[in-house]
Scaffold this active site. Structure first.
Site, short mmCIF file in Angstrom:
data_model
loop_
_atom_site.label_atom_id
_atom_site.label_comp_id
_atom_site.label_asym_id
_atom_site.label_seq_id
_atom_site.Cartn_x
_atom_site.Cartn_y
_atom_site.Cartn_z
N GLY A 190 17.46 4.26 19.78
CA GLY A 190 17.40 5.61 19.23
C GLY A 190 18.54 6.50 19.68
N LYS A 215 31.90 17.73 19.88
CA LYS A 215 31.46 18.31 21.16
C LYS A 215 32.63 18.85 21.97
CE LYS A 215 27.43 15.22 21.26
NZ LYS A 215 26.96 13.89 21.67
N1 HSE Z 1 24.49 10.05 19.07
C1 HSE Z 1 24.80 10.90 20.16
C2 HSE Z 1 25.18 10.04 21.35
C3 HSE Z 1 23.66 11.77 20.59
O1 HSE Z 1 25.14 8.82 21.26
O2 HSE Z 1 25.53 10.58 22.38
C4 HSE Z 1 23.60 13.07 19.92
O3 HSE Z 1 24.74 13.83 20.07
#
Ligand code: HSE
Length: 430
Positions: free
Chosen positions: A184, A202
């Site tokens: 997940g 980010k």
């Molecule tokens: N899919 C992202 C990760 C999490 O693997 O860090 C949500 O930003």
């Protein structure tokens, strides 16, 4: 006082948020003042892990953001639309917003924060970057006395998990990606993780915050990990490095560099030992020096922890009243000017497959030398079928000169393929 929440989305993060709000015992007492008032979902009939009064659920998300009873809209839908429009509608209606949506903030942050300032509401986004790790609020407040020099992060858990598992010999790229998805962590479209897009969103947000101006998301250089092979991870280890997908924002004169790419990280560097789904953010600032934040960057619990922290902050601020707290509200000043990658100076790792004939290594050295690229080490480590595998690391060189050398190298007769190129992190971030 009761603070009424309109929750948009009941997926992983929405569910985690409801779980925390439904169980306030031994948590901050202000939690008891938060009330889930409406929950927007796509499908009313879907079975759910959390027990909610069915009367709270609606598929009419527009009704939530315009409901006069709602004090704060929590947007955990993900994706650009309808999330952006709903956030703006909520702001126009005088509601505070808590969002985990890095894609929207990275692209539309300026529009959203300007609208929020005009409306006199807060937009909080601790969950948008590095999940459960508090990094947005520290950058806004605790590090506010500092001049930020560099922000270096492992900001994507999926790719960190994949690279860590590959370096532990747990399988090839496809196998460990499937495991990450099963756990997940991966985004619905794995390209968002693997190609570095999630990390780029980010770092664009962290850079905007750290350097005080909107970074144009389109200007963030972004390279993912698809091309990293187990051979590269093994060679990196032999040379004293780990391969990590690093997101970096760094002051460069009047400009900033903002980039995401796989990086050889010296094994002694604090980011080298951040493994599996863990995220980390290393801030180098004047005068505090290096400060590192470490924790889980994804998953229901960690991300909801950040969402609920924002809700608690909002509740407290609203109770105190009297306008927007300038440390907590956020308005981008001027756009940040992003330095071109061509001007970056650093070291490079290259793995080359070539014919195994006399003079090959000499011709590689001559080619690099004629472009002003000095080699730190050259090793012919083995063979891949009939081809010699040559691994080299350069001294510091300007990216444009290195790329020109690489282009010329590809045309050398004995060179079969430049298999991989990875940038090398400086020993000490500057
Ligand atoms: N899919 C992202 C990760 C999490 O693997 O860090 C949500 O930003």
């Amino acid at each position: 006082m009761v603070f009424k929440i309109g929750l948009l989305g009941l997926g992983t993060v929405g569910t985690g948020t409801v779980e925390i709000l439904s169980d306030p015992r031994d948590r901050h007492p202000l939690l008891q003042e938060l009330q889930i008032w409406r929950v927007g979902v796509r499908n009313l009939a879907k079975s759910r892990r959390v027990c909610l009064d069915p009367g709270l659920l609606t598929t009419d998300l527009g009704q939530i953001v315009t409901d006069p009873e709602v004090d704060v809209v929590v947007e955990v839908l993900g994706g650009l639309e309808p999330a952006r429009t709903l956030i703006l509608q909520a702001i126009q209606g005088g509601k505070h917003v808590v969002t985990a949506n890095k894609a929207v903030i990275a692209r539309h942050g300026s529009e959203i924060f300007s609208a929020a300032a005009r409306a006199g509401v807060y937009v909080f986004l601790e969950a948008a970057v590095a999940g459960g790790i508090p990094v947005i609020e520290p950058l806004k407040q605790s590090l506010g006395a500092n001049r930020i020099k560099t922000i270096t992060g492992i900001l994507n858990g999926t790719t960190n998990y994949i690279l860590s598992q590959m370096s532990e010999g747990r399988g090839d790229f496809a196998a460990v990606l499937a495991a990450a998805q099963a756990m997940g962590y991966a985004e619905a479209d794995p390209a968002t993780d693997i190609d570095g897009l999630d990390a780029a969103d980010k770092i664009a947000i962290l850079a905007s915050l750290g350097f005080g101006g909107q970074v144009d998301r389109e200007e963030v250089y972004c390279e993912g990990i698809r091309h990293i092979q187990t051979a590269d991870i093994a060679y990196a280890q032999r040379l004293g490095f780990r391969i990590k997908l690093l997101a970096t924002a760094q002051r460069q004169g009047e400009q900033i560099q903002v980039r995401v790419h796989p990086t050889l990280v010296p094994q002694a560097h604090p980011l080298a030992s951040v493994n599996d789904v863990y995220n980390a953010v290393l801030v180098d600032a004047d005068p505090v020096g290096e400060v590192m934040f470490l924790g889980r960057g994804a998953g229901a619990g960690p991300t909801a922890s950040a969402v609920v922290a924002d809700l608690l902050n909002l509740t407290a601020l609203v109770q105190v009243g009297a306008g927007l707290d300038p440390l907590r509200s956020w308005r981008f000043a001027n756009p940040c000017s992003v330095a071109p990658m061509a001007d970056l100076v650093g070291r490079f790792y290259v793995r080359i497959l070539s014919q195994d004939s006399p003079g090959v290594i000499g011709s590689l050295g001559t080619c690099f030398g004629s472009h002003g690229v000095s080699l730190e080490s050259v090793v012919q480590t083995g063979f891949l079928g009939s081809l010699a595998e040559i691994v080299l690391v350069t001294h510091n060189v300007r990216e444009k000169h290195f790329q020109a050398a690489l282009t010329a190298l590809r045309h050398l007769e004995p060179v079969h393929q430049v298999a991989t190129m990875v940038r090398v992190l400086a020993e000490s971030p500057t």
